[in-house]
Design a protein around this motif. Structure first.
Motif, PDB file in Angstrom:
ATOM      1  N   LEU A   1      75.779 -32.749  38.351  1.00 45.09           N
ATOM      2  CA  LEU A   1      74.530 -32.080  38.699  1.00 45.09           C
ATOM      3  C   LEU A   1      73.465 -32.754  37.854  1.00 45.09           C
ATOM      4  CD1 LEU A   1      72.999 -29.795  40.111  1.00 45.09           C
ATOM      5  CD2 LEU A   1      73.645 -28.318  38.195  1.00 45.09           C
ATOM      6  N   LEU A   2      72.671 -33.592  38.463  1.00 46.24           N
ATOM      7  CA  LEU A   2      71.682 -34.376  37.729  1.00 46.24           C
ATOM      8  C   LEU A   2      70.328 -33.692  37.842  1.00 46.24           C
ATOM      9  CD1 LEU A   2      72.837 -37.903  38.951  1.00 46.24           C
ATOM     10  CD2 LEU A   2      73.437 -36.726  36.830  1.00 46.24           C
ATOM     11  N   VAL A   3      69.989 -32.922  36.809  1.00 41.34           N
ATOM     12  CA  VAL A   3      68.718 -32.203  36.799  1.00 41.34           C
ATOM     13  C   VAL A   3      68.084 -32.294  35.417  1.00 41.34           C
ATOM     14  CG1 VAL A   3      69.434 -30.553  38.582  1.00 41.34           C
ATOM     15  CG2 VAL A   3      69.775 -29.993  36.176  1.00 41.34           C
ATOM     16  N   GLN A   4      66.793 -32.114  35.373  1.00 48.98           N
ATOM     17  CA  GLN A   4      66.083 -32.042  34.106  1.00 48.98           C
ATOM     18  C   GLN A   4      65.676 -30.603  33.812  1.00 48.98           C
ATOM     19  OE1 GLN A   4      62.684 -34.586  33.921  1.00 48.98           O
ATOM     20  NE2 GLN A   4      62.357 -34.238  31.761  1.00 48.98           N
ATOM     21  N   ASN A   5      65.310 -29.849  34.857  1.00 51.05           N
ATOM     22  CA  ASN A   5      64.893 -28.464  34.716  1.00 51.05           C
ATOM     23  C   ASN A   5      65.597 -27.590  35.745  1.00 51.05           C
ATOM     24  OD1 ASN A   5      62.780 -28.736  32.679  1.00 51.05           O
ATOM     25  ND2 ASN A   5      61.703 -29.900  34.260  1.00 51.05           N
ATOM     26  N   ILE A   6      65.911 -26.390  35.329  1.00 47.54           N
ATOM     27  CA  ILE A   6      66.408 -25.370  36.252  1.00 47.54           C
ATOM     28  C   ILE A   6      65.321 -24.311  36.308  1.00 47.54           C
ATOM     29  CG2 ILE A   6      68.183 -23.632  36.676  1.00 47.54           C
ATOM     30  CD1 ILE A   6      70.139 -25.480  35.210  1.00 47.54           C
ATOM     31  N   LYS A   7      64.840 -24.032  37.530  1.00 47.59           N
ATOM     32  CA  LYS A   7      63.704 -23.133  37.692  1.00 47.59           C
ATOM     33  C   LYS A   7      64.034 -22.003  38.647  1.00 47.59           C
ATOM     34  CE  LYS A   7      60.162 -26.585  36.850  1.00 47.59           C
ATOM     35  NZ  LYS A   7      58.811 -26.993  37.174  1.00 47.59           N
ATOM     36  N   HIS A   8      63.299 -20.926  38.473  1.00 47.93           N
ATOM     37  CA  HIS A   8      63.334 -19.813  39.404  1.00 47.93           C
ATOM     38  C   HIS A   8      62.515 -20.214  40.631  1.00 47.93           C
ATOM     39  CE1 HIS A   8      62.206 -15.851  41.027  1.00 47.93           C
ATOM     40  NE2 HIS A   8      63.350 -15.452  40.515  1.00 47.93           N
ATOM     41  N   THR A   9      62.662 -19.490  41.721  1.00 50.93           N
ATOM     42  CA  THR A   9      61.898 -19.817  42.921  1.00 50.93           C
ATOM     43  C   THR A   9      60.394 -19.645  42.723  1.00 50.93           C
ATOM     44  OG1 THR A   9      62.263 -17.575  43.731  1.00 50.93           O
ATOM     45  CG2 THR A   9      63.777 -19.289  44.520  1.00 50.93           C
ATOM     46  N   ASN A  10      59.985 -18.912  41.683  1.00 50.13           N
ATOM     47  CA  ASN A  10      58.552 -18.768  41.397  1.00 50.13           C
ATOM     48  C   ASN A  10      58.037 -19.910  40.521  1.00 50.13           C
ATOM     49  OD1 ASN A  10      59.373 -18.229  38.802  1.00 50.13           O
ATOM     50  ND2 ASN A  10      58.590 -16.140  38.733  1.00 50.13           N
ATOM     51  N   ASN A  11      58.859 -20.932  40.277  1.00 51.96           N
ATOM     52  CA  ASN A  11      58.532 -22.140  39.530  1.00 51.96           C
ATOM     53  C   ASN A  11      58.548 -21.958  38.013  1.00 51.96           C
ATOM     54  OD1 ASN A  11      58.206 -24.899  39.899  1.00 51.96           O
ATOM     55  ND2 ASN A  11      56.003 -24.793  39.548  1.00 51.96           N
ATOM     56  N   THR A  12      59.102 -20.857  37.502  1.00 51.80           N
ATOM     57  CA  THR A  12      59.248 -20.652  36.062  1.00 51.80           C
ATOM     58  C   THR A  12      60.477 -21.409  35.575  1.00 51.80           C
ATOM     59  OG1 THR A  12      58.295 -18.451  36.224  1.00 51.80           O
ATOM     60  CG2 THR A  12      59.560 -18.935  34.243  1.00 51.80           C
ATOM     61  N   THR A  13      60.303 -22.268  34.563  1.00 52.11           N
ATOM     62  CA  THR A  13      61.421 -23.036  34.031  1.00 52.11           C
ATOM     63  C   THR A  13      62.325 -22.130  33.204  1.00 52.11           C
ATOM     64  OG1 THR A  13      60.135 -25.069  33.992  1.00 52.11           O
ATOM     65  CG2 THR A  13      62.096 -24.998  32.583  1.00 52.11           C
ATOM     66  N   ALA A  14      63.591 -22.036  33.596  1.00 56.69           N
ATOM     67  CA  ALA A  14      64.557 -21.198  32.890  1.00 56.69           C
ATOM     68  C   ALA A  14      65.365 -21.998  31.887  1.00 56.69           C
ATOM     69  CB  ALA A  14      65.494 -20.535  33.890  1.00 56.69           C
TER      70      ALA A  14
END
Length: 185
Positions: free
Chosen positions: A18-31
Protein backbone atom coordinates in the motif's frame (compact mmCIF):
# COMPACT_ATOMS: atom_id res chain seq x y z
CA UNK A 1 -0.68 -7.17 -16.76
CA UNK A 2 -1.97 -8.80 -13.60
CA UNK A 3 -2.12 -12.59 -13.58
CA UNK A 4 -3.84 -14.44 -10.77
CA UNK A 5 -1.66 -17.48 -10.12
CA UNK A 6 -4.39 -18.99 -7.95
CA UNK A 7 -6.45 -19.71 -11.07
CA UNK A 8 -3.66 -21.97 -12.33
CA UNK A 9 -3.15 -23.50 -8.88
CA UNK A 10 0.25 -21.85 -8.43
CA UNK A 11 1.49 -20.06 -5.32
CA UNK A 12 2.33 -16.40 -5.66
CA UNK A 13 5.65 -15.13 -4.37
CA UNK A 14 4.63 -11.47 -4.50
CA UNK A 15 3.29 -9.34 -1.66
CA UNK A 16 0.94 -6.39 -1.72
CA UNK A 17 2.19 -2.91 -0.95
CA UNK A 18 0.00 0.00 0.00
CA UNK A 19 1.98 2.96 -1.27
CA UNK A 20 0.60 6.07 0.40
CA UNK A 21 1.91 9.19 2.06
CA UNK A 22 -1.30 10.27 3.82
CA UNK A 23 -4.42 8.51 5.01
CA UNK A 24 -7.37 10.89 5.04
CA UNK A 25 -11.01 10.94 5.95
CA UNK A 26 -13.50 11.64 3.17
CA UNK A 27 -13.71 15.23 4.46
CA UNK A 28 -9.98 15.60 3.56
CA UNK A 29 -8.72 15.60 7.19
CA UNK A 30 -5.33 13.86 7.41
CA UNK A 31 -5.56 11.03 9.96
CA UNK A 32 -2.12 9.53 9.44
CA UNK A 33 1.09 10.51 7.67
CA UNK A 34 4.03 8.31 6.72
CA UNK A 35 7.27 10.14 5.94
CA UNK A 36 10.08 8.96 3.67
CA UNK A 37 11.78 7.16 6.59
CA UNK A 38 8.61 5.21 7.35
CA UNK A 39 7.81 7.18 10.52
CA UNK A 40 4.06 7.32 11.15
CA UNK A 41 2.42 10.35 12.75
CA UNK A 42 -1.15 10.95 13.84
CA UNK A 43 -1.62 14.73 13.56
CA UNK A 44 -5.23 14.65 14.79
CA UNK A 45 -4.69 12.40 17.84
CA UNK A 46 -6.37 13.78 20.99
CA UNK A 47 -3.82 15.36 23.34
CA UNK A 48 -3.52 18.16 25.87
CA UNK A 49 -1.13 19.94 28.20
CA UNK A 50 -2.63 22.60 30.46
CA UNK A 51 -1.39 24.61 33.43
CA UNK A 52 -2.07 27.16 36.15
CA UNK A 53 -1.44 30.85 35.45
CA UNK A 54 -1.31 31.78 39.14
CA UNK A 55 -1.35 30.05 42.51
CA UNK A 56 -4.65 28.49 43.64
CA UNK A 57 -5.38 28.92 47.36
CA UNK A 58 -6.98 25.95 49.10
CA UNK A 59 -8.68 26.34 52.49
CA UNK A 60 -9.99 22.85 53.23
CA UNK A 61 -8.70 19.33 53.83
CA UNK A 62 -11.38 17.94 51.48
CA UNK A 63 -10.69 17.05 47.87
CA UNK A 64 -10.45 20.22 45.79
CA UNK A 65 -10.41 20.34 42.00
CA UNK A 66 -7.32 22.04 40.57
CA UNK A 67 -8.60 25.04 38.60
CA UNK A 68 -6.45 24.90 35.46
CA UNK A 69 -6.63 28.16 33.55
CA UNK A 70 -4.00 28.12 30.77
CA UNK A 71 -4.99 26.06 27.74
CA UNK A 72 -3.38 27.88 24.83
CA UNK A 73 0.19 29.12 25.17
CA UNK A 74 2.19 27.41 22.46
CA UNK A 75 5.37 29.25 23.52
CA UNK A 76 5.05 27.35 26.85
CA UNK A 77 3.99 24.06 25.20
CA UNK A 78 0.45 24.47 26.55
CA UNK A 79 -2.28 23.30 24.16
CA UNK A 80 -5.54 21.47 23.57
CA UNK A 81 -5.74 19.22 20.52
CA UNK A 82 -9.03 17.53 19.68
CA UNK A 83 -10.24 17.34 23.29
CA UNK A 84 -12.76 19.47 25.15
CA UNK A 85 -11.82 21.39 28.28
CA UNK A 86 -14.45 22.89 30.59
CA UNK A 87 -13.34 26.06 32.35
CA UNK A 88 -16.21 25.64 34.83
CA UNK A 89 -15.58 22.00 35.88
CA UNK A 90 -11.85 21.92 34.99
CA UNK A 91 -12.33 18.58 33.23
CA UNK A 92 -10.95 17.31 29.95
CA UNK A 93 -13.31 15.19 27.83
CA UNK A 94 -11.76 12.73 25.38
CA UNK A 95 -13.57 12.35 22.04
CA UNK A 96 -12.80 8.74 21.12
CA UNK A 97 -12.36 5.40 22.83
CA UNK A 98 -8.85 4.04 23.32
CA UNK A 99 -5.89 3.80 25.66
CA UNK A 100 -4.77 7.18 27.03
CA UNK A 101 -1.64 8.09 28.95
CA UNK A 102 -2.47 10.89 31.41
CA UNK A 103 -0.11 12.49 33.94
CA UNK A 104 0.25 15.43 36.29
CA UNK A 105 2.91 17.52 37.98
CA UNK A 106 1.47 19.44 40.92
CA UNK A 107 3.51 21.71 43.15
CA UNK A 108 2.13 22.76 46.54
CA UNK A 109 3.35 25.38 48.99
CA UNK A 110 2.85 25.70 52.76
CA UNK A 111 1.97 22.08 53.53
CA UNK A 112 2.83 21.91 57.20
CA UNK A 113 1.32 19.29 59.42
CA UNK A 114 -0.01 16.43 57.36
CA UNK A 115 0.14 14.45 54.14
CA UNK A 116 -0.58 15.95 50.72
CA UNK A 117 -2.31 13.91 48.03
CA UNK A 118 -2.98 14.48 44.31
CA UNK A 119 -5.41 12.28 42.38
CA UNK A 120 -6.09 11.98 38.68
CA UNK A 121 -9.74 10.97 38.43
CA UNK A 122 -11.62 9.52 35.45
CA UNK A 123 -15.42 9.83 35.26
CA UNK A 124 -15.87 10.83 38.91
CA UNK A 125 -14.97 7.27 39.94
CA UNK A 126 -12.81 7.18 43.06
CA UNK A 127 -10.78 4.31 44.43
CA UNK A 128 -7.32 2.92 44.92
CA UNK A 129 -7.36 1.08 41.59
CA UNK A 130 -9.31 3.65 39.54
CA UNK A 131 -7.38 6.83 40.38
CA UNK A 132 -3.77 7.53 39.55
CA UNK A 133 -2.37 9.32 42.56
CA UNK A 134 0.69 10.49 44.44
CA UNK A 135 0.93 10.90 48.22
CA UNK A 136 3.57 12.55 50.35
CA UNK A 137 3.40 12.32 54.14
CA UNK A 138 4.42 14.55 57.04
CA UNK A 139 5.80 17.51 55.15
CA UNK A 140 6.78 20.99 56.17
CA UNK A 141 7.84 22.69 52.96
CA UNK A 142 7.09 23.13 49.26
CA UNK A 143 6.85 19.91 47.31
CA UNK A 144 6.18 18.66 43.79
CA UNK A 145 4.28 15.44 43.10
CA UNK A 146 4.25 13.60 39.78
CA UNK A 147 1.84 10.84 38.88
CA UNK A 148 -0.04 9.32 36.02
CA UNK A 149 -0.93 6.15 34.26
CA UNK A 150 -2.73 4.37 31.46
CA UNK A 151 -6.51 4.54 31.23
CA UNK A 152 -8.80 2.53 28.96
CA UNK A 153 -11.43 5.07 27.96
CA UNK A 154 -14.71 5.27 26.14
CA UNK A 155 -15.64 8.26 24.01
CA UNK A 156 -16.69 11.19 26.23
CA UNK A 157 -14.88 9.98 29.36
CA UNK A 158 -13.67 12.85 31.54
CA UNK A 159 -10.54 13.54 33.60
CA UNK A 160 -9.84 15.97 36.41
CA UNK A 161 -7.12 16.49 39.01
CA UNK A 162 -7.96 16.87 42.72
CA UNK A 163 -5.79 17.68 45.74
CA UNK A 164 -6.33 17.09 49.45
CA UNK A 165 -4.51 17.03 52.78
CA UNK A 166 -4.93 15.18 56.04
CA UNK A 167 -5.06 18.29 58.27
CA UNK A 168 -3.84 21.45 56.49
CA UNK A 169 -6.52 24.02 55.67
CA UNK A 170 -4.36 26.73 54.17
CA UNK A 171 -2.01 25.93 51.29
CA UNK A 172 -1.52 26.78 47.62
CA UNK A 173 -1.29 24.77 44.42
CA UNK A 174 1.46 26.64 42.60
CA UNK A 175 1.36 28.17 39.16
CA UNK A 176 4.01 25.88 37.65
CA UNK A 177 1.70 22.86 38.02
CA UNK A 178 0.54 21.16 34.81
CA UNK A 179 -1.21 18.07 33.52
CA UNK A 180 -1.27 16.37 30.17
CA UNK A 181 -2.55 13.39 28.29
CA UNK A 182 -2.73 11.76 24.88
CA UNK A 183 -4.30 8.89 23.01
CA UNK A 184 -1.68 6.18 22.53
CA UNK A 185 -3.71 3.35 21.09
Amino acid sequence: VYTDNRIRGECSNTMSNLLVQNIKHTNNTTAQTINTSGIVSHPQAPAWRIALESNQSVTTTAETVVQWNVTDAIDRNIFLQNVTFSSSTYKVTVPVAGIYYVNFTVRADSIGSSHFQVKLRRNEISGDTTDAYALFGDVNYTLTLHGGGLFKCNANDTFKVVVSTGADTSYAVQENSQWSGCLIG
